[in-house]
Scaffold this motif. Structure first.
Motif, PDB file in Angstrom:
ATOM      1  N   VAL A  80       0.741  -1.378   0.085  1.00 28.49           N
ATOM      2  CA  VAL A  80       0.151  -0.054  -0.001  1.00 28.49           C
ATOM      3  C   VAL A  80       0.727   1.296   0.026  1.00 28.49           C
ATOM      4  CG1 VAL A  80      -1.971  -1.309   1.065  1.00 28.49           C
ATOM      5  CG2 VAL A  80      -0.149   0.195   2.552  1.00 28.49           C
ATOM      6  N   HIS A  81       2.176   1.157   0.067  1.00 27.54           N
ATOM      7  CA  HIS A  81       3.023   2.270   0.224  1.00 27.54           C
ATOM      8  C   HIS A  81       4.266   1.749  -0.035  1.00 27.54           C
ATOM      9  CE1 HIS A  81       5.750   5.354   2.123  1.00 27.54           C
ATOM     10  NE2 HIS A  81       4.710   6.141   2.008  1.00 27.54           N
ATOM     11  N   ARG A  82       5.523   2.578  -0.744  1.00 20.22           N
ATOM     12  CA  ARG A  82       6.839   2.148  -0.838  1.00 20.22           C
ATOM     13  C   ARG A  82       7.250   1.484   0.311  1.00 20.22           C
ATOM     14  NH1 ARG A  82      10.702   5.801   0.624  1.00 20.22           N
ATOM     15  NH2 ARG A  82      10.026   7.748   1.367  1.00 20.22           N
ATOM     16  N   SER A  83       6.876   1.668   1.624  1.00 14.71           N
ATOM     17  CA  SER A  83       7.384   1.066   2.695  1.00 14.71           C
ATOM     18  C   SER A  83       6.586   0.126   3.521  1.00 14.71           C
ATOM     19  CB  SER A  83       7.900   2.207   3.600  1.00 14.71           C
ATOM     20  OG  SER A  83       8.733   3.141   3.133  1.00 14.71           O
ATOM     21  N   TRP A  84       5.485  -0.139   3.012  1.00  9.19           N
ATOM     22  CA  TRP A  84       4.439  -0.854   3.621  1.00  9.19           C
ATOM     23  C   TRP A  84       3.704  -2.133   2.772  1.00  9.19           C
ATOM     24  CZ3 TRP A  84       3.086  -0.972   8.719  1.00  9.19           C
ATOM     25  CH2 TRP A  84       3.471  -0.073   9.442  1.00  9.19           C
ATOM     26  N   TRP A  85       3.729  -3.366   3.349  1.00  7.75           N
ATOM     27  CA  TRP A  85       2.989  -4.362   2.762  1.00  7.75           C
ATOM     28  C   TRP A  85       1.967  -4.695   3.924  1.00  7.75           C
ATOM     29  CZ3 TRP A  85       1.545  -9.137   4.800  1.00  7.75           C
ATOM     30  CH2 TRP A  85       0.713  -9.875   3.861  1.00  7.75           C
ATOM     31  N   VAL A  86       0.702  -4.843   3.529  1.00  7.01           N
ATOM     32  CA  VAL A  86      -0.251  -5.076   4.804  1.00  7.01           C
ATOM     33  C   VAL A  86      -1.336  -6.175   4.530  1.00  7.01           C
ATOM     34  CG1 VAL A  86      -2.357  -3.969   5.979  1.00  7.01           C
ATOM     35  CG2 VAL A  86      -0.262  -2.756   5.257  1.00  7.01           C
ATOM     36  N   SER A  87      -1.421  -6.951   5.343  1.00  9.29           N
ATOM     37  CA  SER A  87      -2.403  -8.270   5.171  1.00  9.29           C
ATOM     38  C   SER A  87      -3.893  -7.715   5.442  1.00  9.29           C
ATOM     39  CB  SER A  87      -2.082  -9.448   6.419  1.00  9.29           C
ATOM     40  OG  SER A  87      -3.275 -10.168   6.358  1.00  9.29           O
ATOM     41  N   ARG A  88      -4.673  -8.093   4.658  1.00  7.84           N
ATOM     42  CA  ARG A  88      -6.150  -7.841   4.551  1.00  7.84           C
ATOM     43  C   ARG A  88      -6.806  -7.919   5.862  1.00  7.84           C
ATOM     44  NH1 ARG A  88      -9.935  -5.496   4.928  1.00  7.84           N
ATOM     45  NH2 ARG A  88     -11.521  -5.144   3.772  1.00  7.84           N
ATOM     46  N   GLU A  89      -6.235  -9.082   6.521  1.00 11.97           N
ATOM     47  CA  GLU A  89      -7.181  -9.525   7.635  1.00 11.97           C
ATOM     48  C   GLU A  89      -6.772  -8.364   9.037  1.00 11.97           C
ATOM     49  OE1 GLU A  89      -9.393 -11.721   8.483  1.00 11.97           O
ATOM     50  OE2 GLU A  89      -9.468 -12.123   6.312  1.00 11.97           O
ATOM     51  N   ALA A  90      -5.531  -7.926   8.641  1.00 12.75           N
ATOM     52  CA  ALA A  90      -5.018  -7.041   9.622  1.00 12.75           C
ATOM     53  C   ALA A  90      -5.691  -5.610   9.603  1.00 12.75           C
ATOM     54  CB  ALA A  90      -3.646  -6.881   9.527  1.00 12.75           C
ATOM     55  N   ARG A 112     -10.336  -2.925  -4.554  1.00 14.33           N
ATOM     56  CA  ARG A 112     -10.099  -4.213  -3.528  1.00 14.33           C
ATOM     57  C   ARG A 112     -11.215  -3.946  -2.330  1.00 14.33           C
ATOM     58  NH1 ARG A 112      -4.450  -7.049  -2.913  1.00 14.33           N
ATOM     59  NH2 ARG A 112      -3.723  -7.382  -4.775  1.00 14.33           N
ATOM     60  N   GLY A 113     -11.619  -2.701  -2.263  1.00 17.65           N
ATOM     61  CA  GLY A 113     -12.714  -2.410  -1.083  1.00 17.65           C
ATOM     62  C   GLY A 113     -12.031  -2.293  -0.136  1.00 17.65           C
ATOM     63  N   TRP A 114     -10.850  -1.999   0.004  1.00 22.97           N
ATOM     64  CA  TRP A 114     -10.232  -1.617   1.345  1.00 22.97           C
ATOM     65  C   TRP A 114     -10.656  -0.345   1.861  1.00 22.97           C
ATOM     66  CZ3 TRP A 114      -4.626  -3.930   2.314  1.00 22.97           C
ATOM     67  CH2 TRP A 114      -4.497  -5.244   1.991  1.00 22.97           C
ATOM     68  N   ILE A 115     -10.649   0.489   1.092  1.00 21.82           N
ATOM     69  CA  ILE A 115     -11.140   2.070   1.582  1.00 21.82           C
ATOM     70  C   ILE A 115     -12.345   2.352   0.581  1.00 21.82           C
ATOM     71  CG2 ILE A 115      -8.789   2.692   2.263  1.00 21.82           C
ATOM     72  CD1 ILE A 115      -8.106   3.890  -0.318  1.00 21.82           C
ATOM     73  N   THR A 122       0.160   6.009  -5.367  1.00 24.68           N
ATOM     74  CA  THR A 122       0.445   4.962  -6.460  1.00 24.68           C
ATOM     75  C   THR A 122      -0.215   3.657  -6.190  1.00 24.68           C
ATOM     76  OG1 THR A 122       2.933   5.652  -6.395  1.00 24.68           O
ATOM     77  CG2 THR A 122       2.413   3.583  -7.213  1.00 24.68           C
ATOM     78  N   TYR A 123      -0.742   3.527  -5.200  1.00 21.49           N
ATOM     79  CA  TYR A 123      -1.359   2.039  -4.719  1.00 21.49           C
ATOM     80  C   TYR A 123      -2.786   2.398  -4.380  1.00 21.49           C
ATOM     81  CZ  TYR A 123       3.352   0.400  -4.507  1.00 21.49           C
ATOM     82  OH  TYR A 123       4.704   0.088  -4.757  1.00 21.49           O
ATOM     83  N   ALA A 124      -3.506   3.696  -4.369  1.00 18.58           N
ATOM     84  CA  ALA A 124      -4.731   3.838  -3.865  1.00 18.58           C
ATOM     85  C   ALA A 124      -5.510   3.335  -4.738  1.00 18.58           C
ATOM     86  CB  ALA A 124      -4.840   5.628  -3.562  1.00 18.58           C
ATOM     87  N   LYS A 125      -5.538   3.619  -5.809  1.00 19.20           N
ATOM     88  CA  LYS A 125      -6.576   3.107  -7.115  1.00 19.20           C
ATOM     89  C   LYS A 125      -6.700   1.531  -6.619  1.00 19.20           C
ATOM     90  CE  LYS A 125      -7.737   2.716 -11.811  1.00 19.20           C
ATOM     91  NZ  LYS A 125      -7.391   3.043 -13.022  1.00 19.20           N
ATOM     92  N   ALA A 126      -5.770   0.721  -6.700  1.00 14.26           N
ATOM     93  CA  ALA A 126      -5.818  -0.774  -6.566  1.00 14.26           C
ATOM     94  C   ALA A 126      -6.506  -1.133  -5.088  1.00 14.26           C
ATOM     95  CB  ALA A 126      -4.350  -1.246  -6.835  1.00 14.26           C
ATOM     96  N   ILE A 127      -6.156  -0.473  -4.119  1.00 11.71           N
ATOM     97  CA  ILE A 127      -6.781  -0.710  -2.770  1.00 11.71           C
ATOM     98  C   ILE A 127      -8.198  -0.424  -2.790  1.00 11.71           C
ATOM     99  CG2 ILE A 127      -6.685   0.075  -0.568  1.00 11.71           C
ATOM    100  CD1 ILE A 127      -3.955  -1.786  -1.379  1.00 11.71           C
ATOM    101  N   ARG A 128      -8.698   0.804  -3.375  1.00 11.89           N
ATOM    102  CA  ARG A 128      -9.845   1.166  -3.596  1.00 11.89           C
ATOM    103  C   ARG A 128     -10.861  -0.032  -4.354  1.00 11.89           C
ATOM    104  NH1 ARG A 128      -8.305   6.597  -4.232  1.00 11.89           N
ATOM    105  NH2 ARG A 128      -8.326   6.215  -6.647  1.00 11.89           N
TER     106      ARG A 128
END
Length: 256
Positions: free
Chosen positions: A209-219, A253-256, A245-251
């Motif tokens: 979700v960020h150049r410095s972060w990978w996040v599990s969906r369950e978290a 997926r329904g995360w935000i 950079t990653y906002a569109k893909a995250i949206r």
């Protein structure tokens, strides 16, 4: 009842679970026979007809379990499970015919005459072959599911430090040349690049979700927007920024 190795191993132990599975399958068969008013039971009330057919199906299931186990002892069948099923269905037909014919005495109008036995034998043969084939098919499907190899865990989980072994991985955060692991057992650092870690995290539902972060969906327990950016809240209370950079893909997926 196993697949190709059925002749190389003895029959499964006759346990309560095996019998319950056979009775459950036969109950479905009994309900179907009641629905189609099989064996001249159309004049009986629905509940009586259903009980009658269900009991007949249970008896057939028990005869099927016994006959199939006997047939499997015949070495000349060569482990051909469908041949064994056909022989089992044929072997259980005579006793099942007598059961069905005798049970007609409980139907309205009394029992069927002896001259009707050939007709009952033919119908019983079809029913016995069908029930045996259904039992074999269900058994083979269960065997295939049980023998299916389990998916290998993501390679990255093998890199967890001993104190985090078995923990749920919630997030991976890049810190210089290290990665901070956020887990259900706490945090720790390992020496690795984030890009390499993401490649090894395949198999866990998550995303960078960020150049410095990978996040599990369950978290992810919460998401908020502010100043044109989204921020994810994790189970351990960490606030994770979502870059454009990653906002569109995250949206999507329904995360935000």
């Amino acid at each position: 009842m196993r697949g190709p190795t059925v002749a190389e191993t003895p029959a499964d132990p006759l346990t309560g679970r095996v019998l319950l599975r056979a009775l459950a399958t036969s109950t479905v068969v009994g309900l179907f026979m009641s629905y189609v008013r099989a064996f001249g039971s159309g004049d009986a009330p629905f509940l009586a007809r259903t009980a009658y057919m269900t009991v007949l199906a249970w008896i057939g299931a028990l005869l099927g379990v016994a006959s199939f186990r006997l047939v499997r002892r015949l070495s000349w069948t060569g482990g051909r499970v469908w041949l064994q099923a056909a022989l089992s269905g044929a072997a259980m037909t005579p006793p099942m015919t007598l059961v069905v014919w005798g049970a007609t005495r409980f139907l309205p109008g009394g029992g069927a005459p002896v001259r009707h036995l050939p007709g009952y034998a033919f119908n019983s043969l079809i029913m016995c072959l069908g029930m045996t084939a259904l039992a074999v098919w269900v058994g083979r499907r269960r065997a295939v599911a049980a023998d299916a190899p389990a998916a290998a865990p993501p390679r990255f989980l093998e890199r967890l430090p001993p104190k985090l072994a078995g923990a749920e991985l919630w997030a991976v955060e890049a810190e210089d040349h290290y990665l901070r692991l956020h887990t259900s057992k706490g945090q720790d650092l390992i020496l690795m690049r984030l890009a390499d870690a993401v490649a090894e995290l395949d198999g866990i539902e998550g995303a960078q979700v960020h150049r410095s972060w990978w996040v599990s969906r369950e978290a992810v327990v919460g998401a908020e927007r502010g100043d044109g950016r989204a921020i994810l809240t994790l189970k351990d209370g960490s606030k994770v920024p979502v870059s454009r950079t990653y906002a569109k893909a995250i949206r999507e997926r329904g995360w935000i």
